[in-house]
Design a protein around this motif. Structure first.
Motif, short mmCIF file in Angstrom:
data_model
loop_
_atom_site.label_atom_id
_atom_site.label_comp_id
_atom_site.label_asym_id
_atom_site.label_seq_id
_atom_site.Cartn_x
_atom_site.Cartn_y
_atom_site.Cartn_z
N LEU A 99 0.83 -1.21 0.00
CA LEU A 99 0.00 0.00 0.00
C LEU A 99 0.86 1.26 0.00
O LEU A 99 0.52 2.26 -0.64
CB LEU A 99 -0.95 -0.02 1.20
CG LEU A 99 -2.11 -1.00 1.11
CD1 LEU A 99 -2.87 -1.05 2.44
CD2 LEU A 99 -3.04 -0.64 -0.02
N ALA A 103 0.81 4.17 -2.80
CA ALA A 103 0.62 5.57 -2.43
C ALA A 103 1.76 6.43 -2.97
O ALA A 103 1.54 7.55 -3.45
CB ALA A 103 0.53 5.70 -0.91
N GLN A 106 1.21 6.93 -6.64
CA GLN A 106 0.14 7.89 -6.88
C GLN A 106 0.63 9.32 -6.65
O GLN A 106 0.34 10.22 -7.43
CB GLN A 106 -1.05 7.59 -5.98
CG GLN A 106 -2.22 8.54 -6.23
CD GLN A 106 -3.31 8.41 -5.19
OE1 GLN A 106 -3.07 7.93 -4.09
NE2 GLN A 106 -4.50 8.85 -5.54
N ASP A 113 -5.96 8.39 -9.68
CA ASP A 113 -6.77 8.00 -8.52
C ASP A 113 -7.52 6.70 -8.78
O ASP A 113 -7.62 5.84 -7.90
CB ASP A 113 -7.75 9.13 -8.17
CG ASP A 113 -7.05 10.37 -7.61
OD1 ASP A 113 -5.92 10.22 -7.12
OD2 ASP A 113 -7.64 11.46 -7.68
N ALA A 114 -8.04 6.55 -9.98
CA ALA A 114 -8.79 5.33 -10.32
C ALA A 114 -7.87 4.11 -10.32
O ALA A 114 -8.23 3.04 -9.81
CB ALA A 114 -9.46 5.50 -11.67
N GLU A 115 -6.66 4.28 -10.89
CA GLU A 115 -5.71 3.16 -10.91
C GLU A 115 -5.28 2.80 -9.49
O GLU A 115 -5.16 1.62 -9.15
CB GLU A 115 -4.48 3.53 -11.75
CG GLU A 115 -4.77 3.68 -13.22
CD GLU A 115 -3.60 4.26 -13.99
OE1 GLU A 115 -3.53 3.97 -15.20
OE2 GLU A 115 -2.77 4.97 -13.40
N PHE A 116 -5.09 3.79 -8.65
CA PHE A 116 -4.71 3.54 -7.28
C PHE A 116 -5.81 2.78 -6.55
O PHE A 116 -5.56 1.80 -5.83
CB PHE A 116 -4.42 4.87 -6.56
CG PHE A 116 -4.17 4.73 -5.09
CD1 PHE A 116 -2.97 4.20 -4.62
CD2 PHE A 116 -5.11 5.12 -4.16
CE1 PHE A 116 -2.73 4.06 -3.26
CE2 PHE A 116 -4.88 4.98 -2.80
CZ PHE A 116 -3.69 4.45 -2.35
N ALA A 117 -7.06 3.22 -6.74
CA ALA A 117 -8.17 2.55 -6.07
C ALA A 117 -8.32 1.11 -6.54
O ALA A 117 -8.56 0.21 -5.73
CB ALA A 117 -9.46 3.33 -6.33
N ALA A 118 -8.13 0.86 -7.84
CA ALA A 118 -8.24 -0.51 -8.36
C ALA A 118 -7.14 -1.38 -7.81
O ALA A 118 -7.38 -2.54 -7.40
CB ALA A 118 -8.19 -0.46 -9.90
N LYS A 120 -5.46 -0.97 -5.03
CA LYS A 120 -5.69 -1.14 -3.59
C LYS A 120 -6.78 -2.18 -3.34
O LYS A 120 -6.64 -3.05 -2.47
CB LYS A 120 -6.08 0.20 -2.98
CG LYS A 120 -6.25 0.19 -1.48
CD LYS A 120 -6.45 1.59 -0.97
CE LYS A 120 -7.85 1.72 -0.42
NZ LYS A 120 -8.11 3.04 0.15
N ALA A 121 -7.85 -2.11 -4.13
CA ALA A 121 -8.92 -3.10 -3.99
C ALA A 121 -8.43 -4.50 -4.32
O ALA A 121 -8.81 -5.48 -3.66
CB ALA A 121 -10.08 -2.72 -4.90
N LYS A 122 -7.56 -4.60 -5.29
CA LYS A 122 -6.99 -5.90 -5.67
C LYS A 122 -6.15 -6.45 -4.53
O LYS A 122 -6.19 -7.67 -4.25
CB LYS A 122 -6.16 -5.74 -6.94
CG LYS A 122 -5.69 -7.05 -7.54
CD LYS A 122 -5.01 -6.77 -8.87
CE LYS A 122 -4.53 -8.07 -9.47
NZ LYS A 122 -3.85 -7.83 -10.73
#
Length: 125
Positions: A99, A103, A106, A113-118, A120-122
């Protein structure tokens, strides 16, 4: 029989000679001024042309620099995405370290932001 004067011209002759000399001097002066004006105009036009050429070169260099910067960002993003996708999302992975990596990517602008969220969810999913 009229008496003819010999020597200096009379008043009319003197006035005529003065008019011719003054007219010639005036014409020569106008010609010189016109020529000087043409030279100044030509010099001004040359300066404007050189300035336009310099401006075009500066714009081309700026566009090239922007294109190089965008290409470098795309290349960095492409290199970062396979590294993220190749890592297994499983029990042996240090989630905090992963993580933190995401971060930092990013913040560096490599990930949106979208790539970071994806990503992180993965990792968390």
């Amino acid at each position: 029989m009229p008496i003819r004067r010999v020597g200096r011209p009379g008043l009319i002759g003197l006035a005529a000679r003065t008019a011719v000399v003054a007219g010639t001097a005036n014409a020569v002066g106008r010609g010189m001024n016109n020529r000087a004006d043409r030279r100044a105009q030509d010099q001004y036009e040359q300066q404007q042309y050189a300035a336009a050429q310099q401006q075009a070169q500066m714009q081309a260099a700026a566009q090239q620099a922007v294109a190089q910067q965008q290409a470098a960002q795309q290349q960095a993003a492409q290199q970062a995405q396979p590294a993220i996708a190749a890592e297994p999302a499983g029990g042996g992975v240090d989630l905090v370290a992963e993580l933190q990596k995401l971060a930092s990517l990013q913040q560096a602008g490599v990930l949106s932001d979208a790539e970071f969220a994806a990503a992180k969810a993965k990792l968390l999913g």
